[in-house]
Design an enzyme around this catalytic site. Structure first.
Site, PDB file in Angstrom:
ATOM      1  N   CYS A   1      -0.445  -2.659  -9.725  1.00 43.73           N
ATOM      2  CA  CYS A   1      -0.091  -2.812  -8.320  1.00 43.73           C
ATOM      3  C   CYS A   1       0.030  -1.460  -7.604  1.00 43.73           C
ATOM      4  O   CYS A   1      -0.985  -0.808  -7.409  1.00 43.73           O
ATOM      5  CB  CYS A   1       1.178  -3.647  -8.226  1.00 43.73           C
ATOM      6  SG  CYS A   1       1.274  -4.554  -6.696  1.00 43.73           S
TER       7      CYS A   1
ATOM      8  N   HIS B   1       0.722  -8.415 -11.785  1.00 38.74           N
ATOM      9  CA  HIS B   1       1.775  -7.902 -12.671  1.00 38.74           C
ATOM     10  C   HIS B   1       1.828  -8.687 -13.980  1.00 38.74           C
ATOM     11  O   HIS B   1       2.576  -9.664 -14.080  1.00 38.74           O
ATOM     12  CB  HIS B   1       3.146  -8.048 -12.000  1.00 38.74           C
ATOM     13  CG  HIS B   1       3.346  -7.151 -10.826  1.00 38.74           C
ATOM     14  ND1 HIS B   1       3.776  -5.851 -10.941  1.00 38.74           N
ATOM     15  CD2 HIS B   1       3.171  -7.366  -9.509  1.00 38.74           C
ATOM     16  CE1 HIS B   1       3.872  -5.298  -9.748  1.00 38.74           C
ATOM     17  NE2 HIS B   1       3.505  -6.200  -8.860  1.00 38.74           N
TER      18      HIS B   1
ATOM     19  N   GLU C   1       3.284  -7.798 -16.586  1.00 33.25           N
ATOM     20  CA  GLU C   1       4.619  -7.587 -17.170  1.00 33.25           C
ATOM     21  C   GLU C   1       5.634  -8.587 -16.622  1.00 33.25           C
ATOM     22  O   GLU C   1       6.631  -8.872 -17.266  1.00 33.25           O
ATOM     23  CB  GLU C   1       5.079  -6.135 -16.956  1.00 33.25           C
ATOM     24  CG  GLU C   1       5.532  -5.762 -15.549  1.00 33.25           C
ATOM     25  CD  GLU C   1       4.374  -5.553 -14.559  1.00 33.25           C
ATOM     26  OE1 GLU C   1       3.209  -5.773 -14.931  1.00 33.25           O
ATOM     27  OE2 GLU C   1       4.670  -5.195 -13.411  1.00 33.25           O
TER      28      GLU C   1
HETATM   29  N1  GLN Z   1       2.733  -3.101  -1.490  1.00 34.14           N
HETATM   30  C1  GLN Z   1       3.100  -2.062  -2.416  1.00 34.14           C
HETATM   31  C2  GLN Z   1       2.448  -0.730  -2.058  1.00 34.14           C
HETATM   32  O1  GLN Z   1       1.658  -0.693  -1.176  1.00 34.14           O
HETATM   33  C3  GLN Z   1       2.711  -2.435  -3.825  1.00 34.14           C
HETATM   34  C4  GLN Z   1       3.498  -3.632  -4.256  1.00 34.14           C
HETATM   35  C5  GLN Z   1       3.784  -3.666  -5.727  1.00 34.14           C
HETATM   36  O2  GLN Z   1       3.617  -2.704  -6.441  1.00 34.14           O
HETATM   37  N2  GLN Z   1       4.255  -4.804  -6.180  1.00 34.14           N
HETATM   38  O3  GLN Z   1       2.737   0.253  -2.646  1.00 34.14           O
END
Ligand code: GLN
Length: 181
Positions: free
Chosen positions: A86, A166, A168
């Site tokens: 992410c 994710h 995890e």
């Molecule tokens: N929206 C977040 C970002 O732009 C990422 C979200 C996440 O890591 N769950 O950094």
């Protein structure tokens, strides 16, 4: 063997990655300084807030070290292996991975959702997406390992592995095993 695994632990969902590594019975360290980056073979960059993580990495003098370890071959031509989930995937795009990333690319309505994913390597995989980035394009030497609605959600290029979801949070250990293989 000879692996030295770290989790970048300055911001974000760190404990969830720890739990997966504990489940896999692998040792790891929490990385909060540039000194702690030195002898790593693998690092996990967790989800969180990519702007905050970027700022803190620069404040802590870790950005350049990390960038160099990921992109420049060091001893025995070994680069640091990185798994970014992410926000971590967003950082990988800044560390030279050949992917284009749209932050929060799944839009306000679908801010967070869970979905069945498609993958040859990982059958019956579920993905949890939290304000997830969207991979909008990638270079030809980037491998697509998992898709959702025909769009890539797990990508691999050389020493870099990037997921928009994710694993995890779904107690999914296979992606981490793949990363550590
Ligand atoms: N929206 C977040 C970002 O732009 C990422 C979200 C996440 O890591 N769950 O950094």
């Amino acid at each position: 063997m000879g692996q030295n695994i770290g989790i970048l632990a300055i911001q974000g969902s760190i404990i969830e990655h720890e739990k997966i590594l504990q489940k896999l019975h692998v040792d790891y360290s929490l990385v909060r300084s540039k000194e702690q980056l030195q002898n790593l073979t693998h690092i996990i960059i967790p989800g969180g807030e990519s702007t905050t993580m970027t700022k803190l990495l620069k404040d802590f003098d870790m950005w350049d070290v990390l960038n160099e370890k990921i992109s420049v071959p060091s001893g025995k031509n070994k680069k640091l292996k990185v798994f970014g989930t992410c926000a971590g995937a967003i950082l990988l795009s800044k560390f030279g991975m050949d992917i284009k990333v749209e932050r929060n690319g799944y839009g306000a309505q679908l801010d967070s959702f869970s979905a069945d994913l498609v993958s040859k390597q990982f059958p019956n995989l579920k993905g949890i997406f939290i304000r997830a980035p969207r991979f909008t394009s990638h270079g030809s030497d980037v491998k697509v390992l998992v898709t959702h609605d025909n769009e890539p959600v797990l990508l691999e290029q050389e020493n870099m592995l990037a997921s928009s979801f994710h694993p995890e949070l779904a107690h999914e250990t296979r992606i981490h095993e793949w990363f550590l293989k």
